[in-house]
Motif scaffolding. Structure first.
Motif, PDB file in Angstrom:
ATOM      1  N   GLN A   1       0.826  -1.203   0.000  1.00  8.12           N
ATOM      2  CA  GLN A   1       0.000   0.000   0.000  1.00  8.12           C
ATOM      3  C   GLN A   1       0.862   1.257   0.000  1.00  8.12           C
ATOM      4  OE1 GLN A   1      -2.978   0.121   3.024  1.00  8.12           O
ATOM      5  NE2 GLN A   1      -3.866   2.041   2.318  1.00  8.12           N
ATOM      6  N   GLN A   2       1.968   1.231   0.783  1.00  6.97           N
ATOM      7  CA  GLN A   2       2.827   2.409   0.837  1.00  6.97           C
ATOM      8  C   GLN A   2       3.744   2.522  -0.380  1.00  6.97           C
ATOM      9  OE1 GLN A   2       2.482   0.258   3.342  1.00  6.97           O
ATOM     10  NE2 GLN A   2       2.313   1.292   5.319  1.00  6.97           N
ATOM     11  N   VAL A   3       4.331   1.409  -0.791  1.00  7.10           N
ATOM     12  CA  VAL A   3       5.272   1.434  -1.912  1.00  7.10           C
ATOM     13  C   VAL A   3       4.908   0.290  -2.860  1.00  7.10           C
ATOM     14  CG1 VAL A   3       7.695   1.529  -2.597  1.00  7.10           C
ATOM     15  CG2 VAL A   3       7.033   2.265  -0.306  1.00  7.10           C
ATOM     16  N   PRO A   4       3.922   0.483  -3.702  1.00 13.65           N
ATOM     17  CA  PRO A   4       3.464  -0.600  -4.580  1.00 13.65           C
ATOM     18  C   PRO A   4       4.526  -0.999  -5.596  1.00 13.65           C
ATOM     19  CG  PRO A   4       2.435   1.475  -5.189  1.00 13.65           C
ATOM     20  CD  PRO A   4       3.163   1.728  -3.904  1.00 13.65           C
TER      21      PRO A   4
ATOM     22  N   GLU B   1      -2.846   7.756  -6.116  1.00 18.54           N
ATOM     23  CA  GLU B   1      -3.246   6.456  -5.583  1.00 18.54           C
ATOM     24  C   GLU B   1      -2.108   5.735  -4.877  1.00 18.54           C
ATOM     25  OE1 GLU B   1      -2.620   5.815 -10.119  1.00 18.54           O
ATOM     26  OE2 GLU B   1      -3.415   7.366  -8.762  1.00 18.54           O
ATOM     27  N   PHE B   2      -0.879   6.259  -4.989  1.00 20.06           N
ATOM     28  CA  PHE B   2       0.260   5.626  -4.351  1.00 20.06           C
ATOM     29  C   PHE B   2       0.571   6.233  -2.983  1.00 20.06           C
ATOM     30  CE2 PHE B   2       2.091   4.417  -8.749  1.00 20.06           C
ATOM     31  CZ  PHE B   2       1.245   3.328  -8.804  1.00 20.06           C
ATOM     32  N   MET B   3      -0.332   6.998  -2.410  1.00 26.36           N
ATOM     33  CA  MET B   3      -0.114   7.545  -1.085  1.00 26.36           C
ATOM     34  C   MET B   3      -1.442   7.654  -0.347  1.00 26.36           C
ATOM     35  SD  MET B   3       0.691  11.553  -2.012  1.00 26.36           S
ATOM     36  CE  MET B   3       1.865  11.129  -3.298  1.00 26.36           C
ATOM     37  N   TYR B   4      -1.353   7.782   0.993  1.00 23.31           N
ATOM     38  CA  TYR B   4      -2.543   7.937   1.796  1.00 23.31           C
ATOM     39  C   TYR B   4      -3.168   9.322   1.567  1.00 23.31           C
ATOM     40  CZ  TYR B   4      -0.977   3.911   4.560  1.00 23.31           C
ATOM     41  OH  TYR B   4      -0.583   2.659   4.962  1.00 23.31           O
ATOM     42  N   PRO B   5      -4.500   9.442   1.735  1.00 25.44           N
ATOM     43  CA  PRO B   5      -5.118  10.773   1.634  1.00 25.44           C
ATOM     44  C   PRO B   5      -4.502  11.782   2.597  1.00 25.44           C
ATOM     45  CG  PRO B   5      -6.797   9.071   1.545  1.00 25.44           C
ATOM     46  CD  PRO B   5      -5.507   8.373   1.858  1.00 25.44           C
TER      47      PRO B   5
ATOM     48  N   ARG C   1       8.582  11.003  -3.607  1.00 24.98           N
ATOM     49  CA  ARG C   1       7.274  10.409  -3.326  1.00 24.98           C
ATOM     50  C   ARG C   1       6.140  11.335  -3.734  1.00 24.98           C
ATOM     51  NH1 ARG C   1       5.153   6.180  -0.829  1.00 24.98           N
ATOM     52  NH2 ARG C   1       3.220   6.374   0.359  1.00 24.98           N
ATOM     53  N   TRP C   2       6.313  12.629  -3.535  1.00 23.32           N
ATOM     54  CA  TRP C   2       5.225  13.562  -3.815  1.00 23.32           C
ATOM     55  C   TRP C   2       5.001  13.779  -5.310  1.00 23.32           C
ATOM     56  CZ3 TRP C   2       9.500  14.356  -0.869  1.00 23.32           C
ATOM     57  CH2 TRP C   2      10.557  15.058  -1.435  1.00 23.32           C
ATOM     58  N   THR C   3       5.885  13.198  -6.145  1.00 21.45           N
ATOM     59  CA  THR C   3       5.668  13.290  -7.590  1.00 21.45           C
ATOM     60  C   THR C   3       4.908  12.084  -8.129  1.00 21.45           C
ATOM     61  OG1 THR C   3       7.748  12.177  -8.168  1.00 21.45           O
ATOM     62  CG2 THR C   3       7.838  14.563  -7.797  1.00 21.45           C
TER      63      THR C   3
END
Length: 401
Positions: free
Chosen positions: A203-206, A243-247, A237-239
């Motif tokens: 979930q955190q790093v698919p 869907e690859f990060m929590y809301p 990560r912010w790029t």
């Protein structure tokens, strides 16, 4: 193939206690825990069955002593519960049992009814000193009678090249502690390779972003003596797609890798990102035997693994930020701490299963060796370093018979 017998054997654990933890430099804290004259804290080192008290004396020096009164062996510094760690500030240490008093330098200063003793020389009855040295604000102790190396020699250039990193500025701490039912090395193994990430932390790093340049990869490995490090690379990560990060990460601009914007730390030391990975993500320095320093952009993580038996240990985690200047920055730090705890719990949640399965495999199925791949190179190195220290100790004991 490598053996994990060293993680399921009570006999091997007894050798580790004597060969490694009784002779290596162990990090037990930071100088920020001793802000003024008389500041102290205690550390319970179950692995060597020792209690240590660390104190700043009147000359500003950091001293470490065995936490034992020289009169009748009572535990000297404790508050409500003798087995609990304690901290505070004092002018001297007073034994609760018979009132003997010791200075901040460990000297015996007062004996109750001194005239009742024969030939008592207070100069010979100061607190038993523990070898103590400080590097970059990290306090290390060594319980050997005479350490084989100074702390700086032990750390070596890969670690000491981090000097100049502003650890001392990162004094907003979020601390976690947990007792885990697994061998101490198994938890350390989990943070020495990222092969497990797409399976355990999907979930955190698919897996979709675990390809070079797209999100997360091990880009550089390095070893120096018993110590190891790994750098990660990949897109910021912010790029990545939402869907690859929590809301909560999208809202607070913080999360798994900490705040997206961190205070500038100035010119980085030469030891940071030694592989010159670009884009750079994290440096994970594993200092033998049981401490890891993970350096992110503008903050760092600290892990320690303290063995309590052959199949249990106490895990300590600490996130260290520069103090928040605004409410938003404080929320960013809190978010990172919460996400980190979930990430660590996923790793920790696997380990009891790993421990029990390894014990079953070893004792009932005769399985002693398991395959490891090139991403797990530091796992192999770590277990070899442990074996080397134990083998050296065995040789010394055999030679002394």
């Amino acid at each position: 193939m490598m053996s994990f017998e060293d993680s399921v054997s009570p006999e091997f654990f007894e050798l580790e206690r004597k060969a490694i933890f009784a002779r290596a430099w162990l990090n037990i804290g930071r100088v920020e825990q001793l802000p003024r004259t008389g500041s102290y804290f205690t550390k319970e080192l179950d692995v060597v069955r020792a209690s240590i008290v660390v104190v700043r004396d009147r000359d500003g020096n950091v001293n470490a002593f065995h936490n034992v009164c020289r009169h009748r062996g009572n535990k000297l510094v404790w508050n409500e519960f003798p087995r609990a760690e304690d901290s505070g500030t004092c002018r001297q240490f007073t034994c609760k049992y018979h009132g003997w008093r010791y200075g901040l330098d460990g000297a015996l200063e007062f004996v109750q009814q001194e005239g009742e003793f024969f030939d008592l020389d207070k100069k010979d009855l100061g607190l038993a000193r523990v070898h103590c040295e400080v590097w970059a604000g990290f306090i290390f102790v060594n319980l050997d009678v005479e350490p084989r190396q100074t702390l700086r020699e032990f750390l070596g250039p890969m670690i000491t090249d981090l000097e100049g990193y502003p650890f001392e500025k990162m004094t907003e701490w979020y601390e976690f502690r947990a007792d885990n039912q697994s061998n101490w090395k198994l938890f350390a193994d989990a943070f020495q390779e990222y092969y497990h990430v797409p399976g355990l932390h999907s979930q955190q790093v698919p897996s979709g972003v675990r390809t070079p340049g797209k999100g997360f990869e091990c880009a550089h490995f390095q070893i120096d003596g018993p110590h190891r490090m790994v750098s990660t690379g990949g897109a910021r990560r912010w790029t990545l797609p939402a869907e690859f990060m929590y809301p909560i990460e999208r809202v607070t601009h913080s999360g798994l890798v900490g705040p997206w914007e961190s205070p500038d730390i100035g010119m980085p030391p030469p030891g940071l990102n030694p592989g010159r990975v670009e884009p750079w993500g994290i440096d994970n320095f594993q200092i033998f035997p049981n401490i890891e320093i993970l350096i992110y952009r503008g903050w760092y993580l600290l892990y320690r693994y303290w063995p309590t038996s052959y199949n249990s240990h106490r895990f300590e985690g600490m996130l260290c930020f520069q103090p928040a200047r605004t409410a938003r920055e404080r929320v960013e730090h809190e978010t990172a701490a919460v996400v980190f705890k979930e990430f660590a719990l996923q790793d920790a949640g696997m380990l009891t299963g790993t421990q029990t399965a390894l014990e079953s495999a070893y004792r009932t199925a005769g399985m002693t060796h398991f395959p490891v791949n090139d991403q797990e190179i530091l796992v192999r190195h770590f277990h070899k370093a442990v074996a080397d220290w134990v083998d050296e100790y065995r040789g010394e004991q055999a030679g002394g018979r």
